[in-house]
Scaffold this motif. Structure first.
Motif, PDB file in Angstrom:
ATOM      1  N   VAL A   1       0.901  -1.195  -0.051  1.00 43.76           N
ATOM      2  CA  VAL A   1       0.027   0.024  -0.122  1.00 43.76           C
ATOM      3  C   VAL A   1       0.897   1.143  -0.116  1.00 43.76           C
ATOM      4  CG1 VAL A   1      -1.677   1.335   1.309  1.00 43.76           C
ATOM      5  CG2 VAL A   1      -1.952  -1.221   1.139  1.00 43.76           C
ATOM      6  N   LEU A   2       0.462   2.165  -0.825  1.00 43.58           N
ATOM      7  CA  LEU A   2       1.534   3.369  -0.955  1.00 43.58           C
ATOM      8  C   LEU A   2       0.948   4.402  -0.053  1.00 43.58           C
ATOM      9  CD1 LEU A   2       1.865   3.451  -4.890  1.00 43.58           C
ATOM     10  CD2 LEU A   2       3.551   2.890  -3.243  1.00 43.58           C
TER      11      LEU A   2
ATOM     12  N   SER B   1      14.532   3.123  -5.126  1.00 45.58           N
ATOM     13  CA  SER B   1      13.841   2.616  -4.139  1.00 45.58           C
ATOM     14  C   SER B   1      12.820   3.731  -4.001  1.00 45.58           C
ATOM     15  CB  SER B   1      14.425   2.135  -3.083  1.00 45.58           C
ATOM     16  OG  SER B   1      13.733   1.674  -2.033  1.00 45.58           O
ATOM     17  N   LEU B   2      13.355   4.695  -3.607  1.00 45.09           N
ATOM     18  CA  LEU B   2      12.333   6.007  -3.258  1.00 45.09           C
ATOM     19  C   LEU B   2      11.512   6.300  -4.247  1.00 45.09           C
ATOM     20  CD1 LEU B   2      15.353   8.217  -1.828  1.00 45.09           C
ATOM     21  CD2 LEU B   2      13.465   6.864  -0.288  1.00 45.09           C
ATOM     22  N   TYR B   3      11.662   6.383  -5.493  1.00 42.20           N
ATOM     23  CA  TYR B   3      10.806   6.850  -6.595  1.00 42.20           C
ATOM     24  C   TYR B   3       9.892   5.662  -6.607  1.00 42.20           C
ATOM     25  CZ  TYR B   3       9.214   7.733 -11.278  1.00 42.20           C
ATOM     26  OH  TYR B   3       8.377   8.081 -12.447  1.00 42.20           O
ATOM     27  N   ASN B   4      10.147   4.352  -6.393  1.00 37.25           N
ATOM     28  CA  ASN B   4       9.177   3.195  -6.624  1.00 37.25           C
ATOM     29  C   ASN B   4       8.225   2.886  -5.636  1.00 37.25           C
ATOM     30  OD1 ASN B   4      10.022   2.739  -9.402  1.00 37.25           O
ATOM     31  ND2 ASN B   4      11.569   1.497  -8.666  1.00 37.25           N
ATOM     32  N   ASN B   5       8.660   3.354  -4.293  1.00 35.96           N
ATOM     33  CA  ASN B   5       7.997   2.922  -3.329  1.00 35.96           C
ATOM     34  C   ASN B   5       7.381   3.998  -2.247  1.00 35.96           C
ATOM     35  OD1 ASN B   5       8.659  -0.032  -3.842  1.00 35.96           O
ATOM     36  ND2 ASN B   5      10.773   0.621  -3.332  1.00 35.96           N
ATOM     37  N   TYR B   6       7.934   5.284  -2.297  1.00 35.36           N
ATOM     38  CA  TYR B   6       7.539   6.168  -1.446  1.00 35.36           C
ATOM     39  C   TYR B   6       6.852   7.519  -2.149  1.00 35.36           C
ATOM     40  CZ  TYR B   6      10.344   3.551   1.584  1.00 35.36           C
ATOM     41  OH  TYR B   6      11.010   2.527   2.489  1.00 35.36           O
ATOM     42  N   ARG B   7       5.870   7.873  -1.586  1.00 40.45           N
ATOM     43  CA  ARG B   7       5.003   8.865  -1.884  1.00 40.45           C
ATOM     44  C   ARG B   7       4.679  10.258  -0.863  1.00 40.45           C
ATOM     45  NH1 ARG B   7       5.725   5.634  -5.562  1.00 40.45           N
ATOM     46  NH2 ARG B   7       4.244   4.852  -6.980  1.00 40.45           N
TER      47      ARG B   7
END
Length: 128
Positions: free
Chosen positions: A2-3, A53-59
Motif C-alpha cells: 500500500v502506497l 527505491s524511493l521513486y518506486n516505493n514512497y509518495r
C-alpha cells in the motif's frame, strides 16, 4: 504494498485517503531533490535508500505542497521545482487533576519556544 504518504502523522494512502481525490506524488529521481523532500517531510532516515527505491516505493500527498507548486489547475502535476513545505503539527496535551488536602500554591510555566514542543511544569509548595 500500500502506497502511503511518507510525512509523519499523515494518513493519506492510495487505497484509503481521508480526503477524496488526494493525489500522491512520487519522490523525485534526482538525488538532491529527493533528499530535500525527505528532509522537509521529517524522514531523514530514508535518505540512505537508493533513488530508485524511493521513486518506486514512497509518495508524498498533495496536501504538503503550496498551491503555486502545481503546474495545472487539477493539481495532478507538480512543477519541477516543487518541494513539500506544508505540514500541520498535531499536538496532544494531556492534563491530570491532582487533589491535595493541604494549602497549595501552584506555579505554571509554559514553554512554547518551538511549534512542536509544549511543556507544562508544575511546581507545588506545601505550607503546613
Amino acid at each position: 504494498m500500500v502506497l502511503v504518504c511518507v510525512v509523519k502523522n499523515c494518513r493519506n494512502a492510495k487505497s484509503t485517503t481521508k480526503e477524496k481525490n488526494c493525489k500522491l506524488f512520487r519522490i523525485p529521481k534526482d538525488l538532491d531533490r529527493s533528499k530535500k523532500w525527505l528532509i522537509n517531510c521529517g524522514r531523514e532516515e530514508l535518505c540512505s535508500k537508493s533513488v530508485e527505491s524511493l521513486y518506486n516505493n514512497y509518495r508524498v500527498c498533495m496536501n504538503h505542497f503550496k498551491e503555486n507548486m502545481f503546474s495545472n489547475p487539477e493539481k495532478t502535476r507538480l512543477l519541477i521545482s516543487a518541494v513539500p513545505t506544508e505540514f500541520v503539527m498535531h499536538t496532544t496535551i494531556t492534563t491530570t487533576s491532582i487533589s491535595v488536602h493541604v494549602s497549595t500554591m501552584v506555579d505554571k510555566q509554559i514553554n512554547l519556544s518551538s511549534p512542536s514542543t509544549c511543556k507544562f511544569i508544575f511546581v507545588f509548595y506545601f505550607i503546613y
